[in-house]
Motif scaffolding. Structure first.
Motif, PDB file in Angstrom:
ATOM      1  N   LYS A   7       0.793  -1.249  -0.060  1.00 44.78           N
ATOM      2  CA  LYS A   7       0.203   0.045  -0.067  1.00 44.78           C
ATOM      3  C   LYS A   7       0.813   1.466  -0.014  1.00 44.78           C
ATOM      4  O   LYS A   7       0.673   2.229  -0.625  1.00 44.78           O
ATOM      5  CB  LYS A   7      -0.990  -0.112   1.277  1.00 44.78           C
ATOM      6  CG  LYS A   7      -1.840   1.135   1.516  1.00 44.78           C
ATOM      7  CD  LYS A   7      -2.633   0.939   2.477  1.00 44.78           C
ATOM      8  CE  LYS A   7      -3.662   2.232   2.828  1.00 44.78           C
ATOM      9  NZ  LYS A   7      -4.297   2.188   3.797  1.00 44.78           N
ATOM     10  N   GLU A   8       2.007   1.188   0.756  1.00 54.59           N
ATOM     11  CA  GLU A   8       2.777   2.484   0.810  1.00 54.59           C
ATOM     12  C   GLU A   8       3.670   2.504  -0.519  1.00 54.59           C
ATOM     13  O   GLU A   8       3.848   3.763  -0.957  1.00 54.59           O
ATOM     14  CB  GLU A   8       3.598   2.378   1.756  1.00 54.59           C
ATOM     15  CG  GLU A   8       3.218   2.328   3.395  1.00 54.59           C
ATOM     16  CD  GLU A   8       4.119   1.959   4.522  1.00 54.59           C
ATOM     17  OE1 GLU A   8       3.596   2.500   5.682  1.00 54.59           O
ATOM     18  OE2 GLU A   8       5.260   1.367   4.256  1.00 54.59           O
ATOM     19  N   PHE A   9       3.869   1.534  -1.225  1.00 54.06           N
ATOM     20  CA  PHE A   9       4.706   1.476  -2.332  1.00 54.06           C
ATOM     21  C   PHE A   9       4.006   2.234  -3.494  1.00 54.06           C
ATOM     22  O   PHE A   9       4.300   2.860  -4.374  1.00 54.06           O
ATOM     23  CB  PHE A   9       5.243   0.309  -3.053  1.00 54.06           C
ATOM     24  CG  PHE A   9       6.011   0.065  -3.976  1.00 54.06           C
ATOM     25  CD1 PHE A   9       7.304   0.651  -4.245  1.00 54.06           C
ATOM     26  CD2 PHE A   9       5.248  -0.396  -5.259  1.00 54.06           C
ATOM     27  CE1 PHE A   9       8.037   0.680  -5.178  1.00 54.06           C
ATOM     28  CE2 PHE A   9       6.100  -0.211  -6.472  1.00 54.06           C
ATOM     29  CZ  PHE A   9       7.418  -0.004  -6.353  1.00 54.06           C
ATOM     30  N   GLN A  10       2.616   1.645  -3.515  1.00 53.55           N
ATOM     31  CA  GLN A  10       1.711   2.295  -4.444  1.00 53.55           C
ATOM     32  C   GLN A  10       1.555   3.732  -4.099  1.00 53.55           C
ATOM     33  O   GLN A  10       1.471   4.741  -5.085  1.00 53.55           O
ATOM     34  CB  GLN A  10       0.250   1.718  -4.271  1.00 53.55           C
ATOM     35  CG  GLN A  10      -0.870   2.177  -5.222  1.00 53.55           C
ATOM     36  CD  GLN A  10      -2.140   1.597  -5.061  1.00 53.55           C
ATOM     37  OE1 GLN A  10      -2.288   0.909  -4.085  1.00 53.55           O
ATOM     38  NE2 GLN A  10      -2.923   1.823  -6.027  1.00 53.55           N
ATOM     39  N   ARG A  11       1.507   4.197  -2.902  1.00 53.02           N
ATOM     40  CA  ARG A  11       1.149   5.627  -2.406  1.00 53.02           C
ATOM     41  C   ARG A  11       2.579   6.335  -2.855  1.00 53.02           C
ATOM     42  O   ARG A  11       2.384   7.759  -3.522  1.00 53.02           O
ATOM     43  CB  ARG A  11       1.136   5.901  -1.152  1.00 53.02           C
ATOM     44  CG  ARG A  11       0.897   7.145  -0.477  1.00 53.02           C
ATOM     45  CD  ARG A  11       0.617   7.209   0.768  1.00 53.02           C
ATOM     46  NE  ARG A  11      -0.983   6.529   1.035  1.00 53.02           N
ATOM     47  CZ  ARG A  11      -1.674   6.614   2.009  1.00 53.02           C
ATOM     48  NH1 ARG A  11      -1.299   7.240   3.310  1.00 53.02           N
ATOM     49  NH2 ARG A  11      -2.861   6.026   2.247  1.00 53.02           N
ATOM     50  N   VAL A  12       3.773   5.794  -2.864  1.00 44.90           N
ATOM     51  CA  VAL A  12       4.787   6.614  -3.329  1.00 44.90           C
ATOM     52  C   VAL A  12       4.854   6.712  -4.916  1.00 44.90           C
ATOM     53  O   VAL A  12       5.088   7.832  -5.329  1.00 44.90           O
ATOM     54  CB  VAL A  12       6.107   5.721  -2.780  1.00 44.90           C
ATOM     55  CG1 VAL A  12       7.349   6.284  -3.519  1.00 44.90           C
ATOM     56  CG2 VAL A  12       6.402   5.762  -1.453  1.00 44.90           C
ATOM     57  N   GLN A  40      -2.749  16.575  -1.194  1.00 37.13           N
ATOM     58  CA  GLN A  40      -1.955  17.778  -1.243  1.00 37.13           C
ATOM     59  C   GLN A  40      -0.925  17.645   0.069  1.00 37.13           C
ATOM     60  O   GLN A  40       0.384  18.120  -0.014  1.00 37.13           O
ATOM     61  CB  GLN A  40      -2.814  19.084  -0.895  1.00 37.13           C
ATOM     62  CG  GLN A  40      -3.616  19.475  -2.014  1.00 37.13           C
ATOM     63  CD  GLN A  40      -2.795  20.134  -3.363  1.00 37.13           C
ATOM     64  OE1 GLN A  40      -1.591  20.316  -3.385  1.00 37.13           O
ATOM     65  NE2 GLN A  40      -3.507  20.403  -4.168  1.00 37.13           N
ATOM     66  N   ARG A  41      -1.213  17.144   1.306  1.00 37.01           N
ATOM     67  CA  ARG A  41      -0.465  17.043   2.287  1.00 37.01           C
ATOM     68  C   ARG A  41       0.642  16.113   2.037  1.00 37.01           C
ATOM     69  O   ARG A  41       1.826  16.388   2.226  1.00 37.01           O
ATOM     70  CB  ARG A  41      -1.199  16.415   3.416  1.00 37.01           C
ATOM     71  CG  ARG A  41      -2.153  17.612   4.137  1.00 37.01           C
ATOM     72  CD  ARG A  41      -2.888  16.967   5.397  1.00 37.01           C
ATOM     73  NE  ARG A  41      -3.803  17.713   5.851  1.00 37.01           N
ATOM     74  CZ  ARG A  41      -5.167  17.490   5.771  1.00 37.01           C
ATOM     75  NH1 ARG A  41      -5.449  16.296   5.038  1.00 37.01           N
ATOM     76  NH2 ARG A  41      -6.166  17.936   6.224  1.00 37.01           N
ATOM     77  N   LEU A  42       0.483  15.060   1.308  1.00 36.07           N
ATOM     78  CA  LEU A  42       1.351  14.001   0.811  1.00 36.07           C
ATOM     79  C   LEU A  42       2.328  14.643  -0.103  1.00 36.07           C
ATOM     80  O   LEU A  42       3.641  14.228  -0.306  1.00 36.07           O
ATOM     81  CB  LEU A  42       0.907  12.779   0.186  1.00 36.07           C
ATOM     82  CG  LEU A  42      -0.030  11.870   1.345  1.00 36.07           C
ATOM     83  CD1 LEU A  42      -0.532  10.747   0.665  1.00 36.07           C
ATOM     84  CD2 LEU A  42       0.864  11.209   2.332  1.00 36.07           C
ATOM     85  N   VAL A  51      12.024   7.222   0.922  1.00 36.81           N
ATOM     86  CA  VAL A  51      10.581   6.870   1.124  1.00 36.81           C
ATOM     87  C   VAL A  51      10.146   6.986   2.493  1.00 36.81           C
ATOM     88  O   VAL A  51       8.867   6.493   2.785  1.00 36.81           O
ATOM     89  CB  VAL A  51      10.211   5.407   0.728  1.00 36.81           C
ATOM     90  CG1 VAL A  51      10.628   5.290  -0.950  1.00 36.81           C
ATOM     91  CG2 VAL A  51      11.055   4.496   1.425  1.00 36.81           C
ATOM     92  N   ALA A  52      10.726   7.428   3.526  1.00 35.46           N
ATOM     93  CA  ALA A  52      10.619   7.517   4.827  1.00 35.46           C
ATOM     94  C   ALA A  52       9.283   8.556   5.019  1.00 35.46           C
ATOM     95  O   ALA A  52       8.444   8.332   6.062  1.00 35.46           O
ATOM     96  CB  ALA A  52      11.673   7.853   5.719  1.00 35.46           C
ATOM     97  N   TRP A  53       9.083   9.393   4.315  1.00 36.15           N
ATOM     98  CA  TRP A  53       8.073  10.357   4.258  1.00 36.15           C
ATOM     99  C   TRP A  53       6.836   9.629   4.170  1.00 36.15           C
ATOM    100  O   TRP A  53       5.752  10.164   4.547  1.00 36.15           O
ATOM    101  CB  TRP A  53       7.835  11.577   3.219  1.00 36.15           C
ATOM    102  CG  TRP A  53       8.143  11.073   1.807  1.00 36.15           C
ATOM    103  CD1 TRP A  53       9.164  10.430   1.124  1.00 36.15           C
ATOM    104  CD2 TRP A  53       6.953  10.558   1.057  1.00 36.15           C
ATOM    105  NE1 TRP A  53       8.816   9.933  -0.066  1.00 36.15           N
ATOM    106  CE2 TRP A  53       7.429  10.107  -0.135  1.00 36.15           C
ATOM    107  CE3 TRP A  53       5.564  10.946   1.080  1.00 36.15           C
ATOM    108  CZ2 TRP A  53       6.744   9.790  -1.208  1.00 36.15           C
ATOM    109  CZ3 TRP A  53       4.754  10.402   0.068  1.00 36.15           C
ATOM    110  CH2 TRP A  53       5.347   9.832  -1.140  1.00 36.15           C
ATOM    111  N   VAL A  54       6.658   8.674   3.554  1.00 40.20           N
ATOM    112  CA  VAL A  54       5.505   7.745   3.498  1.00 40.20           C
ATOM    113  C   VAL A  54       4.886   7.068   4.658  1.00 40.20           C
ATOM    114  O   VAL A  54       3.730   6.812   4.710  1.00 40.20           O
ATOM    115  CB  VAL A  54       5.339   7.141   2.274  1.00 40.20           C
ATOM    116  CG1 VAL A  54       5.811   5.576   2.487  1.00 40.20           C
ATOM    117  CG2 VAL A  54       3.949   6.564   1.732  1.00 40.20           C
TER     118      VAL A  54
END
Length: 424
Positions: A7-12, A40-42, A51-54
């Protein structure tokens, strides 16, 4: 090394395309199923060098609702020792009632599975079955069965559990352990306890065991003339009480009491182990407390409030009804036989003989053997109750060439002045 979930990889990847102008904010929100403000926040948190921001801000932090490590160790120690073999629900109930630990069943399950202490229960594959509706009123129909099982897990003898269960409420009406296998005596005792406590039900749902009804094709001449076979001892008692017998043609037909026995073979075995029961008396004491707890936890209310349990008629002799009854022809020397016993009968007050006449033998549940002639009590003896299905079973025929010693019958005599009493 930083790990990310799918899920996080898709968001990145989606936010990376949104920052590069290849996707609009609305398209990115639709792909990630987020609001445009969250996208917008992301985008503002996006850093191309990592990728630590995700990651979520609480990642790596202990959950505030997690159980303390001391409590988890305590539960594991109890599950490995005092409550070994208890299932998840049963263990959770014991932790609440006995150990005063506030923990949910799902938490107990997760702790046990993480420690590989208990494996999930194996369930049979589901099969289509049409469920029989419960009877609407309490006492309209009761179920009965017996379960021979190693209830004490080797600490004592193998026992048989005999009991009655109400169909409308699943309430256990009476139950007891016995050393012998399924027999007439056990059912008569359980029936006596149920009638004394609740009353007489309308019908009885039971299996096709020969204890309830004869299954043999042998007919005597008297039975052929009467057009029906003589009932068994238990069948005769049920007929006198006015209880209709309903035979079940498969174990699934009486599935409610079968499921009750399955629950007992899990929970009751654990309770017997916890109490260190090792004999018949201690097992019956644990069973009494277990039945009360079972009825409180698993009984359901009937659809109708009326009760169908009936009270006994006035002057009804329940002890005589729930006894082993036989008829004997008096020999010329006024002696009758009962199994391997020969019993000498006393004279009547008129000093008249009654050889050749029939007398009734009633072997009560308390061990008393009452012999009556025309409603007059001749004598009362204490004899062991029959453990077989037929109390006066004759010795097996001797095989050819086999020498056996026939035991001498024991003759019982009364005193010089026997007390006679009228039976009401």
């Amino acid at each position: 090394m930083v790990t990310v979930s799918q899920k996080e990889f898709q968001r990145v990847k989606v936010i990376e395309n949104a920052v590069g102008g290849r996707l609009s904010v609305s398209e990115a929100a639709r792909l990630l199923q987020l609001s445009e403000r969250q996208v917008q926040r992301l985008k503002r948190r996006y850093r191309p060098e990592g990728v630590a921001w995700v990651h979520h801000g609480n990642r790596g932090r202990p959950m505030p609702w997690a159980l303390p490590a001391v409590l988890r160790r305590t539960i594991l120690e109890l599950a490995r020792g005092k409550y070994l073999g208890f299932n998840d629900s049963h263990l959770c109930q014991k932790l609440h009632s006995e150990e005063h630990l506030s923990v949910s069943r799902e938490s107990v399950r997760r702790i046990l599975r993480a420690a590989k202490l208990a494996s999930p229960q194996k369930r049979r594959p589901r099969r289509y079955r049409a469920r029989r509706l419960r009877r609407p009123r309490f006492g309209m129909m009761v179920l009965t069965d017996a379960s021979r099982h190693d209830w004490l897990e080797g600490r004592g003898p193998e026992l048989t559990l005999v009991g009655f269960q109400d169909d409308a409420t699943s309430q256990i009406l009476s139950a007891h352990f016995q050393l012998e296998a399924e027999n007439t005596l056990g059912y008569l005792r359980a029936l006596h306890a149920m009638v004394i406590t609740h009353g007489v039900p309308l019908s009885l749902y039971r299996d096709r065991h020969g204890i309830f009804q004869r299954n043999d094709p042998h007919w005597t001449v008297a039975e052929q003339l009467a057009g029906k076979q003589s009932p068994t001892q238990l069948g005769r008692a049920l007929e006198e009480l006015g209880i209709q017998q309903i035979p079940a043609y498969s174990p699934q037909a009486k599935g409610r009491i079968e499921r009750a026995w399955r629950t007992c073979q899990d929970r009751l075995v654990s309770e017997l182990r916890l109490a260190q029961a090792c004999d018949l008396d201690s097992a019956n004491q644990v069973l009494a407390h277990f039945c009360a707890d079972y009825n409180q936890r698993f009984a359901v209310p009937a659809r109708q409030a009326q009760r169908d349990f009936r009270s006994l008629p006035p002057r009804f002799d329940l002890d005589r009804c729930l006894s082993f009854r036989y008829r004997r022809v008096v020999s010329p020397d006024h002696v009758i036989t009962f199994g391997t016993h020969s019993i000498a009968l006393p004279p009547l007050p008129s000093k008249r003989g009654y050889a050749g006449h029939c007398v009734e033998l009633s072997h009560r549940l308390d061990g008393r053997l009452l012999v009556t002639y025309q409603k007059v009590l001749l004598l009362s003896l204490l004899l062991p109750l029959p453990l077989l299905e037929h109390a006066d079973r004759r010795p097996a025929p001797r095989l050819s060439g086999q020498k056996t010693k026939t035991p001498m019958p024991r003759i019982y005599h009364l005193g010089a002045r026997p007390a006679l009493a009228a039976v009401t």
